[in-house]
Write an enzyme that holds these catalytic residues in place. Structure first.
Site, PDB file in Angstrom:
ATOM      1  N   ASP A 106       0.846  -1.191   0.000  1.00  0.00           N
ATOM      2  CA  ASP A 106       0.000   0.000   0.000  1.00  0.00           C
ATOM      3  C   ASP A 106       0.884   1.245   0.000  1.00  0.00           C
ATOM      4  OD1 ASP A 106      -2.374   1.410  -0.030  1.00  0.00           O
ATOM      5  OD2 ASP A 106      -2.561   1.439   2.148  1.00  0.00           O
ATOM      6  N   HIS A 113      -3.651  13.962   1.384  1.00  0.00           N
ATOM      7  CA  HIS A 113      -3.804  13.015   2.494  1.00  0.00           C
ATOM      8  C   HIS A 113      -2.551  12.993   3.369  1.00  0.00           C
ATOM      9  CE1 HIS A 113      -4.820   9.390   4.749  1.00  0.00           C
ATOM     10  NE2 HIS A 113      -3.682   8.847   4.371  1.00  0.00           N
ATOM     11  N   GLU A 179     -10.050   3.787   4.382  1.00  0.00           N
ATOM     12  CA  GLU A 179      -9.236   4.551   3.442  1.00  0.00           C
ATOM     13  C   GLU A 179      -9.732   4.224   2.045  1.00  0.00           C
ATOM     14  OE1 GLU A 179      -5.021   3.942   4.358  1.00  0.00           O
ATOM     15  OE2 GLU A 179      -5.193   5.464   5.944  1.00  0.00           O
ATOM     16  N   GLU A 181      -9.336   4.015  -1.718  1.00  0.00           N
ATOM     17  CA  GLU A 181      -8.153   3.914  -2.564  1.00  0.00           C
ATOM     18  C   GLU A 181      -8.499   3.189  -3.868  1.00  0.00           C
ATOM     19  OE1 GLU A 181      -4.768   2.277  -0.539  1.00  0.00           O
ATOM     20  OE2 GLU A 181      -5.354   3.106   1.412  1.00  0.00           O
ATOM     21  N   ASP A 213      -8.985   0.286   2.551  1.00  0.00           N
ATOM     22  CA  ASP A 213      -7.898  -0.127   3.443  1.00  0.00           C
ATOM     23  C   ASP A 213      -8.298   0.240   4.874  1.00  0.00           C
ATOM     24  OD1 ASP A 213      -5.448  -0.748   4.592  1.00  0.00           O
ATOM     25  OD2 ASP A 213      -4.569   1.194   4.075  1.00  0.00           O
ATOM     26  N   ARG A 217      -7.077   3.538  13.834  1.00  0.00           N
ATOM     27  CA  ARG A 217      -6.162   4.673  14.050  1.00  0.00           C
ATOM     28  C   ARG A 217      -5.496   4.663  15.412  1.00  0.00           C
ATOM     29  NH1 ARG A 217      -5.239   5.747   8.940  1.00  0.00           N
ATOM     30  NH2 ARG A 217      -7.124   6.367   7.825  1.00  0.00           N
ATOM     31  N   GLN A 220      -2.799   2.016  15.229  1.00  0.00           N
ATOM     32  CA  GLN A 220      -1.780   2.521  14.292  1.00  0.00           C
ATOM     33  C   GLN A 220      -0.914   3.609  14.928  1.00  0.00           C
ATOM     34  OE1 GLN A 220      -3.521   4.369  10.838  1.00  0.00           O
ATOM     35  NE2 GLN A 220      -1.556   4.876   9.916  1.00  0.00           N
ATOM     36  N   LYS A 233      -3.562  -2.151  10.414  1.00  0.00           N
ATOM     37  CA  LYS A 233      -4.009  -2.244   9.026  1.00  0.00           C
ATOM     38  C   LYS A 233      -4.253  -3.684   8.583  1.00  0.00           C
ATOM     39  CE  LYS A 233      -2.898   2.066   7.530  1.00  0.00           C
ATOM     40  NZ  LYS A 233      -3.746   2.921   6.699  1.00  0.00           N
ATOM     41  N   THR A 237      -8.413  -5.845   4.373  1.00  0.00           N
ATOM     42  CA  THR A 237      -8.377  -4.886   3.263  1.00  0.00           C
ATOM     43  C   THR A 237      -9.385  -5.384   2.240  1.00  0.00           C
ATOM     44  OG1 THR A 237      -6.002  -4.575   3.616  1.00  0.00           O
ATOM     45  CG2 THR A 237      -6.903  -3.766   1.539  1.00  0.00           C
ATOM     46  N   GLU A 338      -9.419  12.312   8.543  1.00  0.00           N
ATOM     47  CA  GLU A 338      -9.267  13.632   7.914  1.00  0.00           C
ATOM     48  C   GLU A 338     -10.603  14.361   7.847  1.00  0.00           C
ATOM     49  OE1 GLU A 338      -7.238  11.622   4.370  1.00  0.00           O
ATOM     50  OE2 GLU A 338      -6.801  13.750   4.119  1.00  0.00           O
TER      51      GLU A 338
HETATM   52 MN    MN Z   1      -3.929   2.852   2.960  1.00  0.00          MN
END
Ligand code: MN
Length: 395
Positions: A106, A113, A179, A181, A213, A217, A220, A233, A237, A338
């Site tokens: 990834d 971002h 996420e 993507e 993804d 948080r 992480q 993570k 996925t 975000e």
């Molecule tokens: Mn990602």
């Protein structure tokens, strides 16, 4: 024989023709191509055993000349008529993970971002790290936990250390996030020691999917220093079931934004591999964001060139994802950390508000792009529901 009716304005017209692995009731999974609201059984119509398998890998390994030939054959077949026994309604089949995923990497290719996350995770330093504009930053993910759209996601447990707490505790993630993507799938492998220059992208890459993804948080933020994401993570996925071939994306190819400083020579190419793809993120059925892939700083051709520049082999079934896609505007941000600015600015969905995911929440990420002759093509969606944490993981 039946000539398939394609609804006017369908995102799955003859300019798209994505591949997937489908399973009709009472028979085995096999490779099909989506046309309008139908799936055409390729094993039954083209008579090649590569389509009688439960993944696209054997077909993807055949290479670009064969991909182009099959696309031409399918186009003719659909125009001339298909045996009725080889056609299934898309809502009456089960879609499977289309690819046996080899390696999964990834990236972190959106400047918006990376800047937003830098501000949130490291408020007292420059938001972009010094390497960010010199190379596409990436990490190795966990290929065995790549799952197909429709598969539920269980809330992960792990170590959490909120600000103001001196030691970590253990329990279900309280800051479970998405996420949005795009992911790219390698068809033609390389040997150890070979590299893939940016202009050889289309010789090796078969197509693209939408990726979610999932990211815990809190896990992480505590674990990622200094080696990068790991358990925050690797629990899941999700990818969309239809792989849109690169040939369908010809009209979507654009320049990337200006890259300054100019990248090193091995990251330069003549071919345009920026992509004009529009994503839509829905949270419990309400649109909360529209991330634009067109603003991504690094192209997927540069990502693959970087991945192999040290001689690392590429394999059939390798998946590499772009990293969260975020535009300049708030309603273009592809992750909730975000969108809610670290949980400080809740978003409204219907008569409720949210910061991070709650148990029972359902996320759909879909994508569309320009097709040739003014058409539009779709990737379909990646949709999943969050289930409560399990497994005897007490607080
Ligand atoms: Mn990602």
């Amino acid at each position: 024989m039946t000539v398939l009716e394609i609804p006017a304005g369908s995102l799955f017209g003859l300019r798209n023709l994505p591949y997937g692995v489908f399973q009709p009731k009472d028979s085995a999974p096999r490779v099909g191509v989506r046309v309008g609201d139908w799936v055409v059984d390729l094993a039954a119509t083209l008579g090649d055993d590569v389509f009688a398998q439960s993944t696209l890998n054997a077909f993807m390994a055949q290479g670009r000349a064969r991909w182009t030939e099959v696309r031409r054959q399918v186009t003719e077949l659909v125009q001339d008529g298909v045996a009725e026994t080889a056609v299934f309604a898309v809502d009456e089949v089960t879609m499977h993970l289309p690819v046996a995923i080899a390696d999964y990497v990834d990236f972190y290719a959106s400047e918006n971002h990376a800047t937003n996350l830098g501000r949130l995770f490291r408020p007292d330093s420059e938001p972009l790290m010094p390497n960010w504009k010199h190379l596409p930053v990436g990490y190795h993910g966990r290929s065995s936990t790549v799952i197909v759209s429709g598969t539920d996601v269980v809330r992960p447990c792990g170590q959490r250390k909120p600000p103001g707490q001196s030691v970590p505790d253990f329990g279900p993630s309280r800051r479970l996030d998405i996420e949005a993507e795009m992911g790219f799938i390698v068809g033609v492998p390389t040997k150890l020691g070979e590299t893939i220059a940016p202009d050889r992208f289309a010789e090796h890459v078969f197509g693209a999917v939408v990726v979610n993804d999932w990211s815990a948080r809190d896990i992480q933020a505590w674990e990622y220093v200094p080696l990068g994401p790991f358990l925050g993570k690797s629990f899941a996925t999700s990818i969309s079931p239809w792989v849109v071939p690169l040939d369908a994306l010809e009209a979507a190819r654009i320049d990337t934004p200006t890259q300054d400083p100019e990248p090193l020579p091995y990251l330069r190419g003549e071919e345009k591999w920026g992509l004009d793809i529009d994503l839509v993120v829905e949270w419990n059925g309400h649109i909360v964001s529209r991330p634009p892939y067109s603003q991504m700083y690094w192209s997927p051709a540069q990502m693959l060139a970087h991945t192999t520049i040290n001689g690392a082999a590429a394999s059939t079934g390798d998946l590499f994802a772009s990293g969260t896609i975020s535009g300049r505007e708030k309603n273009e941000r592809g992750a909730f950390i975000e969108l809610t600015w670290g949980g400080k600015e809740p978003v409204t969905i219907g008569d409720q508000t949210r910061t991070f995911l709650e148990d029972g929440d359902e996320i759909s990420i879909s994508a569309t792009a320009p097709g040739v002759n003014g058409t539009r093509i779709g990737f379909g969606e990646v949709r999943s529901r969050i289930l409560p944490a399990t497994g005897g993981m007490q607080e």
